[in-house]
Write an enzyme that holds these catalytic residues in place. Structure first.
Site, PDB file in Angstrom:
ATOM      1  CG  ASP A  96     102.830  57.991  61.072  1.00 54.18           C
ATOM      2  OD1 ASP A  96     102.925  58.095  60.365  1.00 54.18           O
ATOM      3  OD2 ASP A  96     102.043  57.146  61.972  1.00 54.18           O
TER       4      ASP A  96
ATOM      5  CG  ASP B 218     106.315  62.637  60.016  1.00 56.17           C
ATOM      6  OD1 ASP B 218     105.881  61.574  60.348  1.00 56.17           O
ATOM      7  OD2 ASP B 218     107.540  62.001  59.590  1.00 56.17           O
TER       8      ASP B 218
END
Length: 273
Positions: free
Chosen positions: A216, A214
């Site tokens: 973050d 991802d």
């Protein structure tokens, strides 16, 4: 030729014992307590390996409660010369996309609850204080093997990066995530510290395969990190991480590591006052 034994610490999604042949479980105790789970002892293409699930095979040990000292100690006592580990992480850089692979060379420590040394002055612990050098926390030779394997498999590789380790288990706020970018972080996780430090104290050749799931929390638009977002990328990352391990371990074992192992052990010994 020096004989090597590879310890594999499997992070979230990559703790599958099926990568090992002729495997058996071994439950051990250490002076620092029990490791996260049983040691899974087996082989990859005839090379002796020991697999340990960092969070336990049921993924029921949260980051702050991992017994890092017992994990690293148990693998060292089992005769491991190397620790090749995987870690799920978030990306702090637009160019490091979920599904890429980062082979970190530096860290920033943002933890605050964890025992970071074996030399703690407690009864039964080794004598002295270890002022272990951290200029180059990861084993550079092992890192180069990982980089070569990732590239040979046609996967997108970032051959260096600074990993920020936070305490967890929560994810970062947007402000924190932006701060870590300013500090120079490239990826963020919850487990590199103190694992890499303890491996250095034990004189082990330690390197990590960081697998971004991802972006973050720092981006203003797009998906922000949640468990749902992380799980979307898990399956692909796990498959890629296993490919790298299966490719790199025979290549590591094909070389003579006598001098490198001695160098790491000397560094560990000379750090003690």
């Amino acid at each position: 030729m020096s004989s090597v034994k590879i310890g594999i610490i499997g992070g979230s999604g990559i703790d599958d014992p099926d990568i090992l042949h002729s495997r058996q479980e071994k439950f051990v105790e250490t002076p620092y307590g029990k490791p996260s789970d049983a040691l899974i002892i087996g082989q990859i293409e005839g090379i002796d390996c020991v697999l340990l699930a960092r969070h336990g095979r049921k993924h029921d040990v949260m980051p702050s409660n991992i017994n890092f000292r017992a994990n690293v100690y148990a693998l060292k006592q089992e005769g491991c010369t190397h620790l090749v580990v995987t870690t799920a992480c978030g990306s702090l850089r637009e160019e490091i996309a979920p599904g890429h692979i980062v082979v970190p060379d530096q860290f920033i420590d943002r933890t605050y609850k964890r025992q970071q040394t074996y030399y703690d002055g407690e009864e039964g612990s080794p004598k002295g204080i270890s002022h272990i050098a951290m200029h180059s926390p990861f084993c550079e030779r092992t890192r180069q093997h990982l980089i070569a394997s990732v590239k040979s498999l046609g996967l997108t590789c970032h051959d260096k990066g600074t990993v920020v380790t936070i305490e967890g288990p929560r994810f970062s706020s947007r402000a924190e995530s932006k701060m870590y970018r300013i500090l120079g972080g490239d990826v963020i996780n919850m487990t590199t510290i103190p694992e890499v430090i303890l491996a250095k104290e034990q004189g082990l050749c330690y390197a990590a395969i960081a697998l971004p799931t991802d972006y973050d929390s720092w981006r203003e638009t797009g998906e922000h990190v949640t468990v749902e977002v992380v799980l979307k990328t898990f399956k692909m990352n796990a498959a890629n991480g296993k490919k790298v391990l299966l490719d790199v371990i025979p290549k590591i074992a094909a070389e003579d590591w006598t001098d490198t192992i001695k160098e790491h052990e000397t560094t560990a010994k000379e750090a003690i006052m």
